[in-house]
Design an enzyme around this catalytic site. Structure first.
Site, PDB file in Angstrom:
ATOM      1  N   TYR A 147       7.094 -52.948  16.293  1.00 39.26           N
ATOM      2  CA  TYR A 147       7.426 -52.109  15.116  1.00 39.26           C
ATOM      3  C   TYR A 147       8.855 -51.566  15.360  1.00 39.26           C
ATOM      4  O   TYR A 147       9.127 -50.959  16.519  1.00 39.26           O
ATOM      5  CB  TYR A 147       6.408 -50.992  15.017  1.00 39.26           C
ATOM      6  N   ASP A 242      14.740 -51.891  21.576  1.00 34.85           N
ATOM      7  CA  ASP A 242      14.204 -50.907  20.939  1.00 34.85           C
ATOM      8  C   ASP A 242      13.332 -49.929  21.989  1.00 34.85           C
ATOM      9  O   ASP A 242      12.071 -50.206  22.023  1.00 34.85           O
ATOM     10  CB  ASP A 242      13.389 -51.403  19.724  1.00 34.85           C
ATOM     11  N   LYS A 270      11.820 -40.374  19.995  1.00 36.20           N
ATOM     12  CA  LYS A 270      10.551 -40.014  20.445  1.00 36.20           C
ATOM     13  C   LYS A 270      11.065 -38.934  21.628  1.00 36.20           C
ATOM     14  O   LYS A 270      11.233 -37.693  21.418  1.00 36.20           O
ATOM     15  CB  LYS A 270       9.400 -40.988  20.931  1.00 36.20           C
TER      16      LYS A 270
HETATM   17  C1  PLP Z   1       8.235 -44.855  16.751  1.00 39.75           C
HETATM   18  C2  PLP Z   1       9.143 -46.306  16.800  1.00 39.75           C
HETATM   19  C3  PLP Z   1      10.079 -46.319  16.035  1.00 39.75           C
HETATM   20  C4  PLP Z   1      10.271 -45.486  14.718  1.00 39.75           C
HETATM   21  O1  PLP Z   1      10.827 -44.214  15.030  1.00 39.75           O
HETATM   22  P1  PLP Z   1      10.535 -42.987  13.997  1.00 39.75           P
HETATM   23  O2  PLP Z   1      11.111 -41.862  14.697  1.00 39.75           O
HETATM   24  O3  PLP Z   1       8.910 -42.952  13.515  1.00 39.75           O
HETATM   25  O4  PLP Z   1      11.337 -43.491  12.804  1.00 39.75           O
HETATM   26  C5  PLP Z   1      10.886 -47.211  16.075  1.00 39.75           C
HETATM   27  N1  PLP Z   1      10.642 -48.309  17.199  1.00 39.75           N
HETATM   28  C6  PLP Z   1       9.641 -48.019  18.159  1.00 39.75           C
HETATM   29  C7  PLP Z   1       9.485 -48.857  19.330  1.00 39.75           C
HETATM   30  C8  PLP Z   1       8.731 -46.989  17.914  1.00 39.75           C
HETATM   31  O5  PLP Z   1       7.689 -46.819  18.821  1.00 39.75           O
END
Ligand code: PLP
Length: 430
Positions: A147, A242, A270
């Protein structure tokens, strides 16, 4: 066991559903995957979260990862109070932005420059735009179950939310966008090689969760990330890690430090926001030189780098920089791992437990999980019963089999013992 009362949460949820789609501002919060009503939260402190009915829980959701210090950490709270009094946003540069950027670059030496944004979604979306601008190519390779936020074109086989709801391709995403996204199975080296050999002239970037936290916790097989690095380098494809979830989680320097891989670009989020909305993307200087106003690739944000978010991020990183912090988190995470595995064995229920640093997942499965299709074989019925039983016993887990759990610095050995006892009692009756 006395059943907990949830009447105020239920009432609030009914009210919420009239005003907000599904009653929530982010889908997985709605408990659809496990049944029942979501808890409405009133406050949180340290390892504990408190719902509207006054119940308290040991929290392993931690706002889906950011609260690595525990909730309402005194250092962060007091810095935020002071910062608030000086004004919450100026739309002009501040020393705080420079400080957070410099700290991030020092801990993530693969990045020469970094741009702050407001969410992980913005970070990945912007990084891909820059990678496309840099290579002059359009296609993106992503892996099934990873994701990367909810931008169009990335909502293809995209992990928990999508997995849980069975809509891997969301309506509203134009076919032409999704066509530029190539999806491959995670951990499948031959599939990656075949695709890159065939299509490399069209491929701008490979974006990957170096540990997949959005279908639980799937670890890279030995050699997989190395291969991803080698084939992208060979063909001039930008490799984007990511690390929105894994950054400061798998280790202080993220998965890239842990596995010793140097990506071309990195996305963070995060933890670097310390509980406020922040994302960041950065990379090698020749790539980041393309970002506006230094270069032609446009990307902007009214509240980007605002002083509150920067303050929470700086204080969180300062606290994480203290000696012994990661060793102590590792010790507690390992304790939880051992205890949960042992509890499942003792209760006679087949599970697989995976962990990278302080993120982890228990799958109700008899077999290894190494990609999206193997994760999907997990018994979601058992997980739902596990989730509900744990909640009744005061343990808050993410309401889906396909989410990671998180440990914080505030979790004590007593918390962990209580969690393991609750897990044994729950799994026994599953
Ligand atoms: C949470 C997450 C996102 C998205 O971040 P948001 O702040 O919710 O937009 C993107 N990539 C990874 C791997 C994530 O865990």
């Amino acid at each position: 066991m006395v059943m907990k009362k949830h009447s105020l949460s239920k009432k609030l949820f009914l009210q919420a559903k009239k005003a907000i789609p599904g009653g929530v501002n982010s889908p997985v919060r709605a408990f659809r995957a496990v049944g029942g009503n979501p808890l409405f939260i009133k406050k949180a402190k340290g390892s504990r979260i408190y719902d509207a009915d006054g119940n308290s829980y040991i929290d392993y959701v931690l706002s889906w990862g950011p609260m690595i210090l525990g909730h309402a950490h005194p250092r962060v709270v007091s810095a935020l109070k002071k910062a608030t009094e000086k004004g919450t946003s100026y739309g002009a540069p501040t020393a705080l932005e420079v400080e957070l950027a410099e700290r991030v670059l020092k801990i993530y030496p693969s990045m020469d420059k970094v741009r702050m944004v407001n969410s992980g979604t913005e970070a990945t979306m912007s990084a891909i735009r820059v990678a496309r601008g840099f290579t002059g190519r359009d296609k993106v390779i992503k892996f099934e179950g990873c994701y990367h936020g909810h931008a169009d074109g990335l909502l293809v086989k995209a992990g928990s939310g999508a997995t849980t709801f069975g809509v891997p391709d969301s309506p509203g995403v134009p076919k032409s966008y999704a066509q530029n996204t190539i999806t491959l199975p995670y951990n499948d080296i031959p599939a990656l090689r075949r695709m890159v050999e065939k299509e490399w002239k069209k491929i701008a970037c490979v974006i990957i969760e170096p540990v997949v936290g959005n279908i639980g916790c799937v670890l890279p097989k030995p050699g997989f990330l190395e291969t991803v690095r080698n084939v992208t380098r060979k063909h001039g494809i930008v490799l984007i890690f990511d690390e929105v979830m894994t950054g400061f989680r798998v280790s202080f320097g993220g998965a890239q430090a842990y596995y010793g891989i140097t990506p071309d670009m990195t996305c963070l989020g995060k933890v670097i926001g310390g509980g406020l909305p922040v994302g960041a993307y950065g990379g090698r200087k020749e790539i980041m030189a393309l970002v506006s106003p230094e270069g032609p690739v446009y990307q902007a944000g009214t509240l980007s780098g605002n002083p509150l978010a920067m303050t929470a991020g700086i204080e969180t990183i300062k606290e994480l920089s203290r000696p012994g912090v990661y060793q102590s988190m590792e010790k507690r995470s390992a304790m939880l791992e051992e205890g949960l595995k042992e509890a499942a064995t003792r209760a006679g229920v087949k599970t697989r437990f995976y962990r990278a640093g302080s993120m982890f997942c228990t799958y109700f499965i008899d077999g290894d999980v190494h990609d999206y299709s193997t994760a999907k074989k997990a018994d979601v019925g058992k997980f739902s019963r596990f989730f509900s039983g744990m909640l009744e016993r005061g343990i808050n887990l993410a309401p889906s089999q396909f989410e990671a759990g998180f440990m914080s610095l505030a979790h004590t050995e007593k918390d962990i013992d209580a969690t393991i006892d609750a897990a044994y009692e729950t799994i026994k009756k599953i």
